[in-house]
Design an enzyme around this catalytic site. Sequence first.
Site, PDB file in Angstrom:
ATOM      1  N   SER A 137      -2.386  60.939  -3.310  1.00 43.72           N
ATOM      2  CA  SER A 137      -3.582  61.760  -3.476  1.00 43.72           C
ATOM      3  C   SER A 137      -3.480  62.939  -2.519  1.00 43.72           C
ATOM      4  O   SER A 137      -2.599  63.000  -1.673  1.00 43.72           O
ATOM      5  CB  SER A 137      -4.864  60.961  -3.204  1.00 43.72           C
ATOM      6  OG  SER A 137      -4.956  60.585  -1.842  1.00 43.72           O
ATOM      7  N   LYS A 138      -4.374  63.898  -2.675  1.00 44.57           N
ATOM      8  CA  LYS A 138      -4.456  65.037  -1.763  1.00 44.57           C
ATOM      9  C   LYS A 138      -5.813  65.692  -1.949  1.00 44.57           C
ATOM     10  O   LYS A 138      -6.368  65.717  -3.052  1.00 44.57           O
ATOM     11  CB  LYS A 138      -3.344  66.049  -2.050  1.00 44.57           C
ATOM     12  CG  LYS A 138      -3.256  67.185  -1.046  1.00 44.57           C
ATOM     13  CD  LYS A 138      -2.800  66.706   0.332  1.00 44.57           C
ATOM     14  CE  LYS A 138      -1.350  66.307   0.325  1.00 44.57           C
ATOM     15  NZ  LYS A 138      -0.831  66.029   1.683  1.00 44.57           N
ATOM     16  N   GLY A 139      -6.357  66.223  -0.865  1.00 42.22           N
ATOM     17  CA  GLY A 139      -7.646  66.887  -0.945  1.00 42.22           C
ATOM     18  C   GLY A 139      -7.700  68.088  -0.037  1.00 42.22           C
ATOM     19  O   GLY A 139      -6.815  68.309   0.789  1.00 42.22           O
TER      20      GLY A 139
END
Length: 452
Positions: A137-139
């Site tokens: 994931s990445k944000g």
Amino acid sequence: MERTISTVAGLAKLASCCPALQRATSSCFQRFCTTTTPTYGRTSVYVKEALKILDFDPQIEKAILNPDREVKVNLVIPMDNGEVNMYDAYRVQHNNVLGPFKGGIIFHPAVNLENMRSLASLNTWKFALLNVQFGGSKGGVAVDPRTLTDREMEKLTRKYVQALQEVIGPRTDIPAPDINTSERHMAWIFDQYSKLRGFAPAAVTGKPQWLHGIVGRDSAGGRGAAYAAREFMTRTLRRKVAGSTFLIQGFGKLGSWTAQILQQEMGAKIVGVSCSETAVWNEDGLDIAALRNHVAQGGLLKDFPGGTGVLNDDTFLDLPADVLIPCAVDGTINHGNVERCLHFKAIVEAANSALTPEADTVLRQHGIPVLPDIFANGGAVIVSFFEWVQNNQNLQWEEDEVKRELDRYLTDAYDALLREQQQYGNSLSLRTAGYLVALKRLQRAELVRGHS
């Protein structure tokens, strides 16, 4: 507001950073964000190369390549001057078939959905190869952190947690520090999530060591790169690390720790070091501990009394050494300078996407072995996993245990790389072998878990 969008995900970059390289890291991320299609194409080259070898079920391929969820939220923040600003924030969750999502949070004005998607997929492939039970994931938040006061930065971080609390958490998606975020931000995230959902130190990693963090995280990326280089040299190149000469391109947190561990613990001779501003050379070997202290005191590499200042442009690559280790930003070895690298006996790609596909192809054609980023850059994510495990166990790991387990994970991953390479013939690159291992593990998990 939540939007779920199907798209083929890709690979991007995550540069090492430290006080001497923060400007270069930020500008490199800006370059990635404004050239998303080419960067996405980099991953496509490697993934498609591996997929051509595998007999993949098309439905499984779709499930593996496309993100599971993409979220965009608007964060409304009251500023210290009485104004109210709104910031776009994102979280992309790529694939969680192997475990909960895991990925960093970036604060940068160029953050958008497309680059978060690419960076999330990188984590998926890396976790699968390293056998770390997470999904990618990445944000991030589209903001220039230099325009915020400390109070405004804390408000923004806490608002991010509040807005995404339904999709993050210790069993769902575990954030970590990334570009322009630090252990301070992770402490705010831990505190805010605990206020909303109950005490949960495992909801985020990268926390201060004295606040449920883990010992050794600061050096994890460099230690991982050094261990990876050791495996590569002794098992593939049949060379000893001790006495071999190294050029380190990039002297931030990643590069400085890599150099120090290679020298102090493995007997390597570090003959040249560069950073975004300058470079230094000593054919008899640099004293890396002294050099790190020199830089920490505000000194430039070229002014280090234990070496000779040299240019930090492409001519740095002409300096004689056995092994080059790019530890800076993405694309530092490219079609314009790769010919300068043909004298090296090997390259360890410690920084994500340090080699462009064009450069990688040239090196393959000339028989220069490359240890790919998908393996060499794995130290930090492995130790981040250890922190999560430690928090779930509610006990503190000792430093020797962290080092020992990091070594074991990387050694086991290299075993898998070599088995895959031998299965298809030694002409198969370690990079392709790494993607094959990752894709096979994801395919196996998808088939066993089913698609209900």
